[in-house]
Design an enzyme around this catalytic site. Structure first.
Site, mmCIF file in Angstrom:
data_model
loop_
_atom_site.group_PDB
_atom_site.id
_atom_site.type_symbol
_atom_site.label_atom_id
_atom_site.label_comp_id
_atom_site.label_asym_id
_atom_site.label_seq_id
_atom_site.Cartn_x
_atom_site.Cartn_y
_atom_site.Cartn_z
ATOM 1 N N LYS A 30 -42.465 -62.782 81.256
ATOM 2 C CA LYS A 30 -43.147 -61.886 79.987
ATOM 3 C C LYS A 30 -42.223 -60.748 80.067
ATOM 4 O O LYS A 30 -41.641 -60.171 79.003
ATOM 5 C CB LYS A 30 -44.591 -61.642 80.134
ATOM 6 C CG LYS A 30 -45.268 -62.874 80.204
ATOM 7 C CD LYS A 30 -46.927 -62.733 80.290
ATOM 8 C CE LYS A 30 -47.275 -61.649 81.362
ATOM 9 N NZ LYS A 30 -47.289 -62.546 82.860
ATOM 10 N N ARG A 65 -55.683 -60.455 77.720
ATOM 11 C CA ARG A 65 -55.909 -61.374 78.815
ATOM 12 C C ARG A 65 -57.552 -62.128 78.771
ATOM 13 O O ARG A 65 -57.579 -62.867 79.604
ATOM 14 C CB ARG A 65 -55.818 -60.931 80.090
ATOM 15 C CG ARG A 65 -54.280 -60.994 80.514
ATOM 16 C CD ARG A 65 -54.093 -59.872 81.677
ATOM 17 N NE ARG A 65 -53.554 -60.216 82.952
ATOM 18 C CZ ARG A 65 -52.193 -59.728 83.133
ATOM 19 N NH1 ARG A 65 -51.511 -59.118 82.463
ATOM 20 N NH2 ARG A 65 -51.590 -60.110 84.146
ATOM 21 N N ARG A 124 -39.110 -61.420 93.705
ATOM 22 C CA ARG A 124 -38.607 -60.302 92.479
ATOM 23 C C ARG A 124 -38.889 -59.061 93.175
ATOM 24 O O ARG A 124 -39.418 -58.648 94.193
ATOM 25 C CB ARG A 124 -39.885 -60.272 91.597
ATOM 26 C CG ARG A 124 -40.015 -59.093 90.886
ATOM 27 C CD ARG A 124 -41.091 -59.032 89.659
ATOM 28 N NE ARG A 124 -42.603 -59.283 90.265
ATOM 29 C CZ ARG A 124 -43.408 -59.491 89.300
ATOM 30 N NH1 ARG A 124 -43.193 -59.561 88.017
ATOM 31 N NH2 ARG A 124 -44.668 -59.768 89.648
ATOM 32 N N ARG A 158 -41.238 -53.632 95.927
ATOM 33 C CA ARG A 158 -41.727 -54.997 95.727
ATOM 34 C C ARG A 158 -43.350 -54.745 95.211
ATOM 35 O O ARG A 158 -43.690 -53.576 95.711
ATOM 36 C CB ARG A 158 -41.914 -55.689 96.947
ATOM 37 C CG ARG A 158 -40.461 -55.987 97.608
ATOM 38 C CD ARG A 158 -40.252 -57.386 97.500
ATOM 39 N NE ARG A 158 -38.768 -57.900 97.907
ATOM 40 C CZ ARG A 158 -38.047 -58.850 97.712
ATOM 41 N NH1 ARG A 158 -38.387 -59.621 96.565
ATOM 42 N NH2 ARG A 158 -36.742 -59.063 98.142
ATOM 43 N N ARG A 184 -54.309 -64.101 90.989
ATOM 44 C CA ARG A 184 -53.965 -64.192 89.796
ATOM 45 C C ARG A 184 -53.868 -65.163 88.891
ATOM 46 O O ARG A 184 -53.917 -65.083 87.687
ATOM 47 C CB ARG A 184 -52.485 -63.288 89.773
ATOM 48 C CG ARG A 184 -52.639 -61.824 90.263
ATOM 49 C CD ARG A 184 -51.106 -61.447 90.880
ATOM 50 N NE ARG A 184 -50.182 -61.214 90.034
ATOM 51 C CZ ARG A 184 -49.097 -60.988 90.280
ATOM 52 N NH1 ARG A 184 -48.655 -61.152 91.665
ATOM 53 N NH2 ARG A 184 -47.913 -60.946 89.390
HETATM 54 P P1 AP5 Z 1 -41.114 -61.102 85.377
HETATM 55 O O1 AP5 Z 1 -40.523 -61.110 84.049
HETATM 56 O O2 AP5 Z 1 -41.476 -60.006 85.978
HETATM 57 O O3 AP5 Z 1 -42.478 -62.107 84.894
HETATM 58 P P2 AP5 Z 1 -43.827 -61.567 84.322
HETATM 59 O O4 AP5 Z 1 -44.387 -62.567 83.455
HETATM 60 O O5 AP5 Z 1 -43.958 -60.156 83.683
HETATM 61 O O6 AP5 Z 1 -44.921 -61.355 85.468
HETATM 62 P P3 AP5 Z 1 -45.879 -60.243 85.982
HETATM 63 O O7 AP5 Z 1 -46.084 -60.622 87.697
HETATM 64 O O8 AP5 Z 1 -45.681 -59.254 85.507
HETATM 65 O O9 AP5 Z 1 -47.135 -60.935 85.140
HETATM 66 P P4 AP5 Z 1 -48.704 -60.518 85.623
HETATM 67 O O10 AP5 Z 1 -49.170 -61.004 84.464
HETATM 68 O O11 AP5 Z 1 -49.162 -61.063 86.858
HETATM 69 O O12 AP5 Z 1 -48.515 -59.070 86.121
HETATM 70 P P5 AP5 Z 1 -48.829 -57.754 84.908
HETATM 71 O O13 AP5 Z 1 -48.021 -56.365 85.597
HETATM 72 O O14 AP5 Z 1 -49.002 -58.032 83.638
HETATM 73 O O15 AP5 Z 1 -40.232 -62.218 86.092
HETATM 74 C C1 AP5 Z 1 -40.956 -62.508 87.441
HETATM 75 C C2 AP5 Z 1 -39.575 -62.949 88.372
HETATM 76 O O16 AP5 Z 1 -38.905 -63.867 87.842
HETATM 77 C C3 AP5 Z 1 -38.444 -61.759 88.268
HETATM 78 O O17 AP5 Z 1 -37.917 -61.573 89.527
HETATM 79 C C4 AP5 Z 1 -37.491 -62.060 87.389
HETATM 80 O O18 AP5 Z 1 -36.258 -61.700 87.445
HETATM 81 C C5 AP5 Z 1 -37.428 -63.603 87.316
HETATM 82 N N1 AP5 Z 1 -37.400 -64.604 86.147
HETATM 83 C C6 AP5 Z 1 -37.727 -64.195 84.945
HETATM 84 N N2 AP5 Z 1 -37.445 -64.974 84.004
HETATM 85 C C7 AP5 Z 1 -36.856 -66.064 84.606
HETATM 86 C C8 AP5 Z 1 -35.923 -67.251 84.285
HETATM 87 N N3 AP5 Z 1 -35.916 -67.847 83.167
HETATM 88 N N4 AP5 Z 1 -35.500 -67.931 85.298
HETATM 89 C C9 AP5 Z 1 -35.417 -67.442 86.527
HETATM 90 N N5 AP5 Z 1 -36.019 -66.409 87.057
HETATM 91 C C10 AP5 Z 1 -36.656 -65.716 86.045
HETATM 92 O O19 AP5 Z 1 -50.315 -57.372 85.802
HETATM 93 C C11 AP5 Z 1 -50.689 -56.794 86.758
HETATM 94 C C12 AP5 Z 1 -52.076 -56.667 87.153
HETATM 95 O O20 AP5 Z 1 -52.707 -55.662 86.214
HETATM 96 C C13 AP5 Z 1 -53.025 -57.830 87.031
HETATM 97 O O21 AP5 Z 1 -53.253 -58.952 88.021
HETATM 98 C C14 AP5 Z 1 -54.306 -57.164 86.489
HETATM 99 O O22 AP5 Z 1 -55.095 -56.611 87.835
HETATM 100 C C15 AP5 Z 1 -53.958 -55.830 85.847
HETATM 101 N N6 AP5 Z 1 -53.948 -56.142 84.269
HETATM 102 C C16 AP5 Z 1 -52.603 -56.131 83.530
HETATM 103 N N7 AP5 Z 1 -52.819 -56.330 82.106
HETATM 104 C C17 AP5 Z 1 -54.412 -56.664 82.128
HETATM 105 C C18 AP5 Z 1 -54.993 -57.005 81.010
HETATM 106 N N8 AP5 Z 1 -54.659 -57.251 79.783
HETATM 107 N N9 AP5 Z 1 -56.588 -56.959 81.376
HETATM 108 C C19 AP5 Z 1 -57.007 -56.934 82.798
HETATM 109 N N10 AP5 Z 1 -56.092 -56.600 83.771
HETATM 110 C C20 AP5 Z 1 -54.877 -56.329 83.596
HETATM 111 MG MG MG Z 2 -44.511 -58.256 84.031
#
Ligand code: AP5
Ligand code: MG
Length: 214
Positions: free
Chosen positions: A13, A88, A127, A160, A172
């Site tokens: 994402k 979410r 990552r 990290r 997660r």
């Molecule tokens: P990346 O692009 O970083 O993936 P992502 O989908 O953004 O993954 P996240 O881990 O950020 O998602 P998340 O939903 O768990 O975390 P968030 O920060 O939103 O890509 C991942 C890796 O793969 C990278 O190394 C990239 O280079 C690689 N990659 C990407 N595309 C690729 C491809 N096509 N091929 C190969 N490699 C690829 O949330 C974190 C925490 O915050 C949650 O757990 C929760 O506690 C809280 N939180 C956030 N939002 C909310 C909400 N709305 N409600 C409640 N709690 C929330």
């Molecule tokens: Mg992200």
């Protein structure tokens, strides 16, 4: 154009949102990034959510809806918004609908990024993120340049995430399937959902998203 990128942790994402920002002058609203920024700057809210995030559980709807409301009220976006990791829960989805309606805006597309669990674990455990500009790297698919400097900003402080470990990742994923995946049906019923294969390379996935947005 306002869009949601919906998908499990590691689906890509953030990676695709950053591409869209560069190419289409859109504004990325990532609740994960906002919460991490609150932690880094040591706000009361940041301190309250730290342990919840590290465990991989969802932060309360009230907090994240408040963050999004604040951003929508303070930032205009000519090119539209990319909601990354928000909503979410069904309550967040309803709240977003109301916020957009109040602004006279529409939600144009919800892009569901499909990636299987095995690939998610592999991506997340490889990552790292530039501490200066937030550019995301991957030990396997997008390694940090050999000179040790971020290809975007030249920074050399790579981090990290605290929740990128096996145990938090399990929580997660569970949170995604239990609390977030019902949104797939919700947006499908509204006629907004497009599903794309998120398993290809980054450019391939970007092409699929571009087609979905056309
Ligand atoms: P990346 O692009 O970083 O993936 P992502 O989908 O953004 O993954 P996240 O881990 O950020 O998602 P998340 O939903 O768990 O975390 P968030 O920060 O939103 O890509 C991942 C890796 O793969 C990278 O190394 C990239 O280079 C690689 N990659 C990407 N595309 C690729 C491809 N096509 N091929 C190969 N490699 C690829 O949330 C974190 C925490 O915050 C949650 O757990 C929760 O506690 C809280 N939180 C956030 N939002 C909310 C909400 N709305 N409600 C409640 N709690 C929330
Ligand atoms: Mg992200």
């Amino acid at each position: 154009m306002n869009i949601i990128l919906l998908g499990p942790p590691g689906a890509g994402k953030g990676t695709q949102a950053r591409k869209l920002v560069e190419e289409r002058d859109m504004v990325q609203l990532s609740t994960g990034d906002m919460l991490r920024a609150a932690r880094t700057s040591g706000t009361e809210m940041g301190k309250r959510v730290a342990a919840v995030m590290d465990r991989g559980e969802l932060v309360t709807d009230e907090i994240v809806i408040g963050l999004i409301r604040e951003q929508l009220e303070s930032n205009g976006s000519a090119g539209g918004y990319i909601f990354d990791g928000f909503p979410r829960t069904l309550a967040q989805a309803d709240a977003l609908g109301e916020l957009l309606r109040d602004m006279g805006e529409n939600l144009d597309h919800v892009i569901e990024m499909q990636v299987d669990d095995q690939a998610l674990v592999a991506r997340i455990t490889a990552r790292s993120t530039c501490g200066s500009c937030g550019e995301v790297f991957n030990d396997i698919t997008k390694p940090i340049p050999a000179d040790g400097k971020c290809s975007k900003c030249g920074g050399s402080d790579f981090q990290r995430r605290a929740d990128d470990n096996e145990e938090s990742l399990r929580t997660r994923l569970l949170a995604y399937y239990k609390q977030t995946s019902p949104l797939i049906g919700y947006y499908h019923a509204k006629g907004d959902l497009v599903s794309v294969d998120g398993l290809g390379g980054m450019d391939e996935v970007a092409d699929s998203i571009a087609k979905a947005l056309a």
